[in-house]
Design an enzyme around this catalytic site. Structure first.
Site, PDB file in Angstrom:
ATOM      1  NE  ARG A 103       1.310  -5.733  -5.561  1.00 58.19           N
ATOM      2  CZ  ARG A 103       0.144  -5.114  -5.145  1.00 58.19           C
ATOM      3  NH1 ARG A 103      -0.678  -4.598  -6.319  1.00 58.19           N
ATOM      4  NH2 ARG A 103      -0.490  -5.394  -4.147  1.00 58.19           N
ATOM      5  CB  CYS A 107      17.361  -1.510  -8.142  1.00 53.38           C
ATOM      6  SG  CYS A 107      18.470  -0.292  -7.646  1.00 53.38           S
ATOM      7  CG  ASN A 141      -0.672   0.658  -8.995  1.00 51.87           C
ATOM      8  OD1 ASN A 141      -1.606   1.218  -9.068  1.00 51.87           O
ATOM      9  ND2 ASN A 141      -0.699  -0.227  -8.039  1.00 51.87           N
ATOM     10  CD  GLU A 142      -1.447   0.398  -4.037  1.00 52.65           C
ATOM     11  OE1 GLU A 142      -2.576   0.607  -3.586  1.00 52.65           O
ATOM     12  OE2 GLU A 142      -0.889  -0.800  -3.868  1.00 52.65           O
ATOM     13  CD  GLU A 304      -6.129   0.463  -6.411  1.00 53.14           C
ATOM     14  OE1 GLU A 304      -6.180  -0.255  -5.558  1.00 53.14           O
ATOM     15  OE2 GLU A 304      -4.959   0.341  -7.333  1.00 53.14           O
TER      16      GLU A 304
END
Length: 660
Positions: A103, A107, A141-142, A304
Site C-alpha cells: 500500500r 507517485c 488513508n494516512e 482509528e
C-alpha cells in the site's frame, strides 16, 4: 459526540452485515467508516464501476439508524492500473520500486495516477455524494505514512526540477542560495540536478535536501487538495478530513497546509503498537492529541482508536483491564468529538490479521467490547457536554515543520537521531514531547500549535519553543512583540542560527534571539544520550543530547552544569532575561522529563499559571462544557493512586462536575 467503528463489509459475508451493525448499536456505536481500501472492488476494470456492494451496505447502515464516513480508496491501487501504468509506483531512497501488493505506493508526481484518482473519486462522489447515510469523507488513508511522502522516481525528479525553476527562476540564483560553490557543485543546466537519494559517504547539500522535502510536501498537499475539490463539487455540504498517524513529525509534509482546505483533523490513536513491550508514556499520547487538535485549533476526530492488540508481523504489550477505556477517555478529554474504533472485527486473512479489533476473528463478544461499551456509557454525558467546546489553555508549545525536516537530515546529535523503523526519523518528535511533558505532568492544560499558523498568542501566558534552529524573520518579530508585551518565552538550545536557505548567521548562538535571550554561546558539545549533571538552586537536574556553555550578557543564571566529568562544570546552563514587559528563559541543553518538571514549576509560578503535581502517572485536565465545567483526573498506572482527595483505581478516572 459520535462513537463508531472502522468496518470492512467486503471482508465478510453479506449475511453478516445486519448482525454486525446490530452488535455495534448495542455497544453504543452509531457510525462506521467504510471503503478506504476498496478501489479494486469499485473499479474492477478501467472505467467500469461497480458500487453495488457499498450500495447494499449503506442501505443497511441507514436502516439501522446509523451513519457512514466514506474513504477515497487511493492509499493503494488495483493491479490492472499498475500493469497499464508502471510509472505510477514510487521509488524508495535505495532505489526499490514500491510495486503492487502492499500500500501507499503512489507517485504523486504521476499524471497517470492523478487522472486515475480523478476518475474514481469523481465516480464515488457522484454516486454516494448525496446519500443520506453518508455524513462525510476521509480523503486517502494516512497520507505520507511509511515514508510514502518521499519519492525518488524519475517523475519526482522531473517535477522537482520544475519546482526549483519556479522557485529560483535562474540557476545562478539557485547556485548562490544553495551555496553550491562549496565543493564546486555548480549546476549549469536544470537537468543536471539529481534527487538527494542514497549516498555512499558524505550527504547531499542540506539546502538541497530541505528544498526536496518542501517539494515533496507540496506534491502530497496538492494531491489531497485535488481530491477535496472534486468532493466539494459533487458532495456539497459533506465535511472533509484525512487521517494522520503517529508520530506527528514523522512525515516531511506540512499538515497545517494540508488541512487548510479540509474541514477537520483526524488522528489514528495507537498508544502501543507492534512489538512494543509497554505503551508510550501518557504525556506523549496527550502531546500527539494536542498536536491534532491544534492544527485547526478546534475539536478533532480519532479515526482509528486502539481497541485490541495491534501489529503486522509481531505483537507485544497486552493492555490490562481498564486501560483501553482510559485511552478512550483521554482522547475525548483532549478534544476529540468523534471516535471510530479500529476495528470492529479482526480480519481472518491478509496483512492485518494480527491487528485485533473490538471482536476477535470470530463473533464471540469479548472483554474489550464490554470494557468499551461500559466506558461509553460512563462518559457519554460528559462527552456530549464538551463536544465541540474549546479546550482552554494559557500555555502552548510551538512546533515547526521546517525544523522538523531540518533535524531529519541534520540531527546534530546522536541523541536527536532516532529511527525505530527505516522510514521514521523522529528525534524532533521525541524532543517536542519531552518539552511538552514538563507541563503535562504538572497538570496544566497546554496547546500544541504550528508556529506559522495565523493564531493569536496574546492569550497565552507561556510559550515554549524547542529546536527552532531555522528561523523565519516574521516569526522572530512576532515572538519579540509577544514577549515585549508581557509574555513568557521558553527558548531551546541552537535557536535562531540558520535562515530558511540553510545559511548559518554570523552572530553567535542564539543568533537572532541574542538580544531577547541576553546570552551568547561559543562552546558546546553533543553528549548524545549520556546524562550531564546540572544544579538549579537545591534541585539536581539532568541534561543530555546537546550542551551549550552559556555566557550571560543581560540574563540571570538559573542553573549551572555540575558534573565532575565535564570541564565546563560550574558554567551556566539555563538563564532568564527580562525583555520589555516579559521574560525569555533560555535552556542550553535537552533536559530529562523529570528535570523539565522542576524547571517548569519555577517558570509557571512566576508567570502566574496554576499547576499541581500529583505524581508521574496522574494526569489532570480542565474542560468547559455547555452545561458544566469539569476537572478530569486519570490514573495511568496499574496501581491504586491517591490524587488529591480521591483514590483512583488502576487505569481509573474521575470526572468532577463544576457548576458554571
Amino acid at each position: 459526540m459520535i462513537f463508531g467503528a472502522c468496518y470492512y463489509p467486503e471482508q465478510w459475508n453479506p449475511k453478516d452485515w445486519d448482525e454486525d451493525l446490530k452488535i455495534m448499536k448495542e455497544m453504543g456505536l452509531s457510525s462506521v467508516r467504510l471503503a478506504e481500501f476498496a478501489w479494486g472492488i469499485m473499479e474492477p476494470k478501467e472505467g467500469k464501476f461497480d458500487f453495488s456492494l457499498f450500495d447494499a451496505v449503506l442501505e443497511r447502515v441507514q436502516s439501522h439508524g446509523m451513519t457512514a464516513i466514506l474513504g477515497t480508496p487511493t492509499a493503494t491501487f488495483p493491479p490492472w492500473l499498475y500493469q497499464k501504468f508502471p510509472e505510477i509506483a514510487q521509488v524508495s531512497k535505495d532505489g526499490i520500486i514500491r510495486g503492487i501488493g502492499t500500500r501507499r505506493q503512489a507517485c504523486f508526481s504521476s499524471p497517470a495516477y492523478k487522472k486515475a484518482t480523478e476518475r474514481i473519486v469523481t465516480a464515488m462522489a457522484k454516486h454516494f455524494g448525496n446519500h443520506p447515510a453518508v455524513v462525510g469523507w476521509q480523503i486517502d488513508n494516512e497520507p505520507g505514512h511509511e515514508g510514502s511522502d518521499v519519492d525518488y522516481s524519475k517523475l519526482a525528479e522531473k517535477n522537482f526540477r520544475i519546482w526549483l525553476k519556479q522557485k529560483y527562476k535562474t540557476l545562478d540564483s539557485l547556485n548562490k542560495r544553495w551555496g553550491n560553490i562549496f565543493w564546486g557543485v555548480i549546476y549549469s543546466e536544470w537537468n543536471q540536478i539529481p534527487l538527494p537519494g542514497a549516498h555512499v559517504a558524505s550527504n547531499f547539500n542540506p539546502a538541497m535536501i530541505q528544498d526536496y522535502y518542501r517539494f515533496q510536501s507540496d506534491e502530497l498537499v496538492s494531491y489531497i487538495h485535488f481530491q477535496a475539490e472534486i468532493l466539494k463539487k459533487y458532495s456539497k455540504g459533506k465535511p472533509l478530513t484525512t487521517n494522520l498517524y503517529p508520530s506527528p513529525f514523522l512525515p516531511v509534509t506540512d499538515m497545517y497546509e494540508m488541512f487548510k482546505k479540509l474541514d477537520y483533523v483526524s488522528w489514528d490513536n495507537y498508544p502501543v503498537w507492534g512489538n512494543q513491550q509497554e505503551p508510550y508514556p501518557h504525556p506523549l499520547v496527550t502531546a500527539t492529541q494536542q498536536y491534532s487538535r491544534g492544527l485547526k485549533n478546534k475539536a478533532y476526530t480519532v479515526m482509528e482508536q486502539f481497541s485490541g492488540v495491534q501489529g503486522h508481523d509481531t505483537l507485544g504489550y497486552l493492555p490490562p483491564p481498564g486501560q483501553i477505556g482510559l485511552w478512550l477517555t483521554q482522547a475525548i478529554v483532549n478534544g476529540a468529538n468523534q471516535i471510530y474504533f479500529f476495528r470492529y472485527r479482526t480480519a481472518r486473512f491478509g496483512q492485518e490479521q494480527l491487528c485485533y479489533g473490538i471482536l476477535d476473528h470470530g463473533k464471540r463478544i469479548t472483554s474489550k467490547y464490554y470494557e468499551l461499551k461500559q466506558t461509553i456509557e460512563d462518559i457519554k454525558e460528559f462527552a456530549e457536554d464538551v463536544a465541540d467546546s474549546p479546550y482552554p489553555a494559557t500555555v502552548a508549545i510551538l512546533h515547526d515543520i521546517e525544523n522538523s525536516r531540518n533535524y531529519k537530515h541534520q540531527p546534530l546529535s546522536d541523541g536527536l537521531r532516532f529511527a525505530p523503523v527505516p522510514f521514521a526519523q523522529v528525534g524532533y518528535d521525541i524532543e517536542l514531547a519531552t518539552w511538552f511533558a514538563g507541563t503535562n505532568v504538572l497538570n496544566v492544560n497546554a496547546h500544541s500549535l504550528p508556529i506559522h499558523a495565523d493564531m493569536d498568542w496574546s492569550n497565552y501566558k507561556v510559550l515554549t519553543l524547542p529546536l527552532y534552529t531555522m528561523f523565519d524573520p516574521k516569526i522572530v518579530e512576532k515572538l519579540k512583540s509577544y514577549v515585549n508585551q508581557g509574555g513568557t518565552l521558553v527558548l531551546g538550545y541552537r535557536s535562531g542560527i540558520k535562515d530558511k536557505d540553510h545559511w548559518m548567521v554570523e552572530e553567535p548562538v542564539p543568533g537572532v534571539f541574542g538580544e531577547m535571550a541576553g546570552v551568547e554561546v561559543f562552546q558546546f558539545e553533543a553528549p548524545a544520550t549520556a546524562k550531564v549533571g546540572i544544579r538549579m538552586g537545591f534541585w539536581p537536574l539532568k541534561g543530555n543530547k546537546f550542551c551549550e556553555i552559556l555566557e550571560p550578557k543581560t540574563a540571570k543564571v538559573l542553573a549551572r552544569y555540575r558534573d565532575k566529568k565535564k570541564f565546563y562544570s560550574g558554567k551556566p546552563a539555563i538563564t532568564v532575561n527580562q525583555y520589555g514587559k516579559g521574560k525569555v528563559y533560555y535552556v542550553g541543553t535537552s533536559l530529562t522529563p523529570e528535570s523539565f518538571v522542576l524547571l517548569y514549576r519555577r517558570i509557571l509560578k512566576e508567570a502566574g499559571v496554576r499547576f499541581s503535581l500529583l505524581g508521574s502517572t496522574i494526569e489532570r485536565h480542565t474542560r468547559e462544557g455547555k452545561r458544566f465545567n469539569y476537572e478530569i483526573t486519570m490514573n495511568h498506572s496499574n496501581q491504586y493512586k491517591l490524587a488529591g482527595l480521591s483514590i483512583l483505581k488502576p487505569f481509573g478516572y474521575k470526572i468532577k462536575k463544576i457548576e458554571k
